[in-house]
Design an enzyme around this catalytic site. Sequence first.
Site, short mmCIF file in Angstrom:
data_model
loop_
_atom_site.label_atom_id
_atom_site.label_comp_id
_atom_site.label_asym_id
_atom_site.label_seq_id
_atom_site.Cartn_x
_atom_site.Cartn_y
_atom_site.Cartn_z
CE LYS A 31 -0.35 -0.31 5.03
NZ LYS A 31 -1.15 -0.86 6.14
NE ARG B 74 -6.88 0.04 10.93
CZ ARG B 74 -5.66 -0.12 10.43
NH1 ARG B 74 -4.83 0.91 10.33
NH2 ARG B 74 -5.24 -1.31 10.04
CE1 TYR C 124 10.87 32.23 2.98
CE2 TYR C 124 11.28 29.87 2.84
CZ TYR C 124 10.92 31.07 2.24
OH TYR C 124 10.63 31.09 0.91
CG MET D 10 7.76 24.08 -1.43
SD MET D 10 6.69 25.04 -2.51
CE MET D 10 5.61 25.85 -1.33
C1 LIG Z 1 -0.33 -1.73 6.93
C2 LIG Z 1 -0.90 -3.01 7.37
C3 LIG Z 1 -0.07 -4.14 7.52
C4 LIG Z 1 1.44 -4.07 7.44
O1 LIG Z 1 1.94 -3.60 8.66
P1 LIG Z 1 3.54 -3.55 8.90
O2 LIG Z 1 3.67 -3.10 10.30
O3 LIG Z 1 4.06 -2.54 7.92
O4 LIG Z 1 4.05 -4.90 8.64
C5 LIG Z 1 -0.66 -5.35 7.81
N1 LIG Z 1 -2.01 -5.45 7.95
C6 LIG Z 1 -2.83 -4.38 7.86
C7 LIG Z 1 -4.29 -4.55 8.05
C8 LIG Z 1 -2.30 -3.12 7.59
O5 LIG Z 1 -3.11 -2.06 7.51
#
Ligand SMILES: *Cc1c(COP(=O)(O)O)cnc(C)c1O
Length: 370
Positions: free
Chosen positions: A36, A130, A262, A310
Amino acid sequence: MLRRSWIEISKRQIVDNYLLYKAQINTNQKVMAVVKADAYGHGSPIVAKILQENGVYDFAVSNINEAVELRNAGIRGQILILGYTPVESLDMVERYDITQALISEEYTDDIIASNHRIKCQYAIDTGMNRIGLNSDRVCDCSLAIRKAKTYLKLTGIFSHLCVADSLDSEADSRFTEKQIEKFRIVADSVKDLRLPYVHILNSAGGLWHNDSLSCFARLGIVLYGLKPDYVNLLPAGVRPVMNWKSVISMIKDVDVGENIGYGRNFTADRPMIIATIPTGYADGYNRMLSNKGYVLINGKRAPIVGRICMDQFMVDVTDITDVQRYDEVVLLGKSGEEELTADDMARIIGTIGYEIVCDIGKRVQRIYLE
Ligand SMILES: *Cc1c(COP(=O)(O)O)cnc(C)c1O
């Protein structure tokens, strides 16, 4: 290539990290590669392709656009979306043969009502609060999972650990064990469905918690050679996959009492030699590093002086010999004996390595080394 700000990504190290990780987890577990957020900033199509060539068949992403990008890049195996996809985008989920997480009963009902018979896996909430079904209500979980199995192509259930990287706290270890136990009870309640995919482990879970139930460890951060928590020790040989580099665009002398940057919030207390670096917060170089972080030049640390702009920032090279304009600067990586990892940088500003690498901007060119 534009020698302004770029990252070098070692394909070899990605494969090594994967193989070293795999050697450390239960032998009955496979690895689902979590790619991701553009593979945590490393470039998901290329990272996923390297892993596919090395035997990985299962991938996880955060949304439908990331999933489609992988399919278009030639990824053939399972692609699981770990989070929410709006019902109006489910056509794409179906067309590209993607597996969608079911995040609640209401969401599942909306999908069923939309007449999409998509592949899916039910999220189970074992304490993170979550997404997912509340694992404390085992009967409700069982009923909801059975409903999804009836109306959709349900292939599995999964949960997520929220303190698996906390190894020094007795309470946290117990919490993780409890999460795994709660998940097991839900899995047992639907055992007769013979769901092929049941999994709860993330990178940390796979390394430090035993769970014979999970078919996968979902490998994210350790694949990229970073630590779930700064204090963790990774398996020997697991190393950061990326180096972030830039150059010195200009060098100048600054007198005592002059300001830098800055806000005029750095003042020279001695005659200084200052180097300007053409990378800034628009490249994802965190502005919190202002007056706090450092870069590596010729194997030495050069402290950041003044605020990160920036597109540029300034460092103190007074004590580094033989610094030339256009010299290479290491923002993340090794230089001589010195090393600065994303985990180190994260610690300076009170965040995690995950955020440092995910934030590296699109205009920073990705270069892949064999
Ligand atoms: C991002 C995520 C992972 C990976 O987690 P890491 O700590 O990067 O290994 C695994 N499962 C879910 C549901 C996640 O959102």
